[in-house]
Scaffold this motif. Structure first.
Motif, PDB file in Angstrom:
ATOM      1  N   ALA A   1      69.284  52.562 -18.362  1.00  0.00           N
ATOM      2  CA  ALA A   1      68.767  53.893 -18.038  1.00  0.00           C
ATOM      3  C   ALA A   1      69.642  54.519 -16.958  1.00  0.00           C
ATOM      4  CB  ALA A   1      67.325  53.809 -17.527  1.00  0.00           C
ATOM      5  N   VAL A   2      69.414  55.788 -16.709  1.00  0.00           N
ATOM      6  CA  VAL A   2      69.956  56.418 -15.508  1.00  0.00           C
ATOM      7  C   VAL A   2      68.942  56.200 -14.391  1.00  0.00           C
ATOM      8  CG1 VAL A   2      70.729  58.548 -14.419  1.00  0.00           C
ATOM      9  CG2 VAL A   2      71.210  58.139 -16.845  1.00  0.00           C
ATOM     10  N   TYR A   3      69.414  55.669 -13.288  1.00  0.00           N
ATOM     11  CA  TYR A   3      68.543  55.374 -12.145  1.00  0.00           C
ATOM     12  C   TYR A   3      68.749  56.433 -11.069  1.00  0.00           C
ATOM     13  CZ  TYR A   3      67.253  50.848 -14.044  1.00  0.00           C
ATOM     14  OH  TYR A   3      66.728  49.854 -14.838  1.00  0.00           O
ATOM     15  N   TYR A   4      67.631  56.968 -10.589  1.00  0.00           N
ATOM     16  CA  TYR A   4      67.664  58.019  -9.581  1.00  0.00           C
ATOM     17  C   TYR A   4      66.995  57.547  -8.299  1.00  0.00           C
ATOM     18  CZ  TYR A   4      68.410  61.060 -13.645  1.00  0.00           C
ATOM     19  OH  TYR A   4      68.887  61.656 -14.785  1.00  0.00           O
ATOM     20  N   CYS A   5      67.608  57.881  -7.184  1.00  0.00           N
ATOM     21  CA  CYS A   5      66.977  57.706  -5.889  1.00  0.00           C
ATOM     22  C   CYS A   5      66.167  58.964  -5.592  1.00  0.00           C
ATOM     23  CB  CYS A   5      68.051  57.504  -4.818  1.00  0.00           C
ATOM     24  SG  CYS A   5      67.421  57.267  -3.154  1.00  0.00           S
ATOM     25  N   ALA A   6      64.966  58.781  -5.061  1.00  0.00           N
ATOM     26  CA  ALA A   6      64.092  59.930  -4.837  1.00  0.00           C
ATOM     27  C   ALA A   6      63.339  59.787  -3.527  1.00  0.00           C
ATOM     28  CB  ALA A   6      63.109  60.071  -5.986  1.00  0.00           C
ATOM     29  N   VAL A   7      62.963  60.916  -2.966  1.00  0.00           N
ATOM     30  CA  VAL A   7      62.259  60.957  -1.686  1.00  0.00           C
ATOM     31  C   VAL A   7      61.013  61.820  -1.815  1.00  0.00           C
ATOM     32  CG1 VAL A   7      62.371  61.914   0.644  1.00  0.00           C
ATOM     33  CG2 VAL A   7      64.269  60.566  -0.216  1.00  0.00           C
ATOM     34  N   ARG A   8      59.929  61.366  -1.220  1.00  0.00           N
ATOM     35  CA  ARG A   8      58.736  62.207  -1.150  1.00  0.00           C
ATOM     36  C   ARG A   8      58.031  61.945   0.167  1.00  0.00           C
ATOM     37  NH1 ARG A   8      53.660  62.689  -5.354  1.00  0.00           N
ATOM     38  NH2 ARG A   8      52.898  64.676  -4.532  1.00  0.00           N
ATOM     39  N   ARG A   9      57.595  62.998   0.782  1.00  0.00           N
ATOM     40  CA  ARG A   9      57.003  62.889   2.115  1.00  0.00           C
ATOM     41  C   ARG A   9      55.495  62.721   2.039  1.00  0.00           C
ATOM     42  NH1 ARG A   9      60.662  68.016   3.847  1.00  0.00           N
ATOM     43  NH2 ARG A   9      62.632  66.871   3.907  1.00  0.00           N
ATOM     44  N   PHE A  10      54.954  61.944   2.989  1.00  0.00           N
ATOM     45  CA  PHE A  10      53.512  61.819   3.183  1.00  0.00           C
ATOM     46  C   PHE A  10      52.800  61.352   1.914  1.00  0.00           C
ATOM     47  CE2 PHE A  10      54.206  63.545   7.222  1.00  0.00           C
ATOM     48  CZ  PHE A  10      54.921  64.737   7.129  1.00  0.00           C
TER      49      PHE A  10
ATOM     50  N   SER B   1      51.555  55.843  -5.164  1.00  0.00           N
ATOM     51  CA  SER B   1      51.358  57.201  -5.658  1.00  0.00           C
ATOM     52  C   SER B   1      52.673  57.821  -6.098  1.00  0.00           C
ATOM     53  CB  SER B   1      50.706  58.059  -4.580  1.00  0.00           C
ATOM     54  OG  SER B   1      50.552  59.401  -5.006  1.00  0.00           O
ATOM     55  N   MET B   2      53.706  57.624  -5.297  1.00  0.00           N
ATOM     56  CA  MET B   2      54.999  58.216  -5.645  1.00  0.00           C
ATOM     57  C   MET B   2      55.530  57.644  -6.957  1.00  0.00           C
ATOM     58  SD  MET B   2      58.539  58.297  -3.489  1.00  0.00           S
ATOM     59  CE  MET B   2      60.046  58.900  -4.235  1.00  0.00           C
ATOM     60  N   CYS B   3      55.455  56.352  -7.104  1.00  0.00           N
ATOM     61  CA  CYS B   3      56.021  55.716  -8.295  1.00  0.00           C
ATOM     62  C   CYS B   3      55.169  55.976  -9.544  1.00  0.00           C
ATOM     63  CB  CYS B   3      56.170  54.214  -8.064  1.00  0.00           C
ATOM     64  SG  CYS B   3      57.835  53.712  -7.553  1.00  0.00           S
ATOM     65  N   VAL B   4      53.880  55.861  -9.416  1.00  0.00           N
ATOM     66  CA  VAL B   4      53.017  56.047 -10.585  1.00  0.00           C
ATOM     67  C   VAL B   4      53.125  57.475 -11.110  1.00  0.00           C
ATOM     68  CG1 VAL B   4      50.610  56.150 -11.344  1.00  0.00           C
ATOM     69  CG2 VAL B   4      51.412  54.194 -10.019  1.00  0.00           C
ATOM     70  N   ASN B   5      53.185  58.423 -10.204  1.00  0.00           N
ATOM     71  CA  ASN B   5      53.291  59.817 -10.604  1.00  0.00           C
ATOM     72  C   ASN B   5      54.731  60.297 -10.769  1.00  0.00           C
ATOM     73  OD1 ASN B   5      50.399  60.540 -10.534  1.00  0.00           O
ATOM     74  ND2 ASN B   5      50.592  60.037  -8.364  1.00  0.00           N
ATOM     75  N   HIS B   6      55.673  59.452 -10.405  1.00  0.00           N
ATOM     76  CA  HIS B   6      57.118  59.763 -10.421  1.00  0.00           C
ATOM     77  C   HIS B   6      57.405  61.219 -10.070  1.00  0.00           C
ATOM     78  CE1 HIS B   6      56.437  61.064 -14.624  1.00  0.00           C
ATOM     79  NE2 HIS B   6      55.892  59.894 -14.838  1.00  0.00           N
ATOM     80  N   ARG B   7      56.814  61.631  -8.937  1.00  0.00           N
ATOM     81  CA  ARG B   7      57.078  62.961  -8.404  1.00  0.00           C
ATOM     82  C   ARG B   7      57.851  62.815  -7.107  1.00  0.00           C
ATOM     83  NH1 ARG B   7      51.658  66.236  -8.003  1.00  0.00           N
ATOM     84  NH2 ARG B   7      53.121  67.764  -7.179  1.00  0.00           N
ATOM     85  N   SER B   8      58.756  63.748  -6.853  1.00  0.00           N
ATOM     86  CA  SER B   8      59.570  63.663  -5.657  1.00  0.00           C
ATOM     87  C   SER B   8      59.831  65.042  -5.078  1.00  0.00           C
ATOM     88  CB  SER B   8      60.895  62.963  -5.970  1.00  0.00           C
ATOM     89  OG  SER B   8      61.629  63.689  -6.949  1.00  0.00           O
ATOM     90  N   ASP B   9      60.148  65.053  -3.794  1.00  0.00           N
ATOM     91  CA  ASP B   9      60.585  66.292  -3.152  1.00  0.00           C
ATOM     92  C   ASP B   9      62.081  66.502  -3.388  1.00  0.00           C
ATOM     93  OD1 ASP B   9      58.463  65.505  -0.320  1.00  0.00           O
ATOM     94  OD2 ASP B   9      58.022  66.730  -2.087  1.00  0.00           O
ATOM     95  N   TYR B  10      62.824  65.415  -3.417  1.00  0.00           N
ATOM     96  CA  TYR B  10      64.256  65.466  -3.659  1.00  0.00           C
ATOM     97  C   TYR B  10      64.645  64.278  -4.530  1.00  0.00           C
ATOM     98  CZ  TYR B  10      64.211  68.670   0.294  1.00  0.00           C
ATOM     99  OH  TYR B  10      63.933  69.717   1.135  1.00  0.00           O
ATOM    100  N   ARG B  11      65.696  64.455  -5.286  1.00  0.00           N
ATOM    101  CA  ARG B  11      66.180  63.382  -6.163  1.00  0.00           C
ATOM    102  C   ARG B  11      67.693  63.451  -6.232  1.00  0.00           C
ATOM    103  NH1 ARG B  11      63.629  63.267 -12.064  1.00  0.00           N
ATOM    104  NH2 ARG B  11      65.526  64.351 -12.681  1.00  0.00           N
TER     105      ARG B  11
END
Length: 126
Positions: free
Chosen positions: A92-101, A106-116
């Motif tokens: 796969a393509v692997y992405y580094c991601a950041v999410r605050r607070f 939660s971040m991984c299950v929802n795979h939502r990020s502020d930046y990627r």
């Protein structure tokens, strides 16, 4: 603004290992959960592993549990993903991601990020 630069992807045989690194820069990293997402061709984005801001809490997807290890060096603003016993389905393509607070789960299950980041290709094939 946060910038993320991934490195360490490549081609490896099944059963092999790779180590991905993410260099992060920007504001509020000290309150940010950092994680690795991946996306294989024709498949949805998946949260692979995430780590809390101080590195005390981690989350792993069931598909990688026991094979991947995430770590974080806040002094150098880097996050690594050690991947062992790689399988073709890890391609796969692997992405580094950041999410605050947010918690790692939660971040991984929802795979939502502020930046990627831009992503790095991992190919597991003989």
């Amino acid at each position: 603004q946060v910038q993320l630069v991934e490195s360490g992807g490549g081609l490896v045989q099944p059963g092999g290992s790779l180590r991905l690194s993410c260099a992060a820069s920007g504001a509020l990293l000290d309150v940010s959960t950092i994680g690795w997402f991946r996306q294989a061709p024709g498949k949805e984005l998946e949260g692979v592993s995430c780590i809390s801001n101080r590195g005390r809490n981690t989350y792993y997807a069931d598909s990688v549990k026991g094979r991947f290890t995430i770590s974080r060096d806040n002094g150098n603003n880097t996050v690594s993903l050690q991947m062992n016993s790689l399988k073709p389905e890890d391609t796969a393509v692997y992405y580094c991601a950041v999410r605050r607070f947010v918690t790692p789960q939660s971040m991984c299950v929802n795979h939502r990020s502020d930046y990627r980041g831009q992503g790095t290709q991992v190919t597991v094939s003989s």
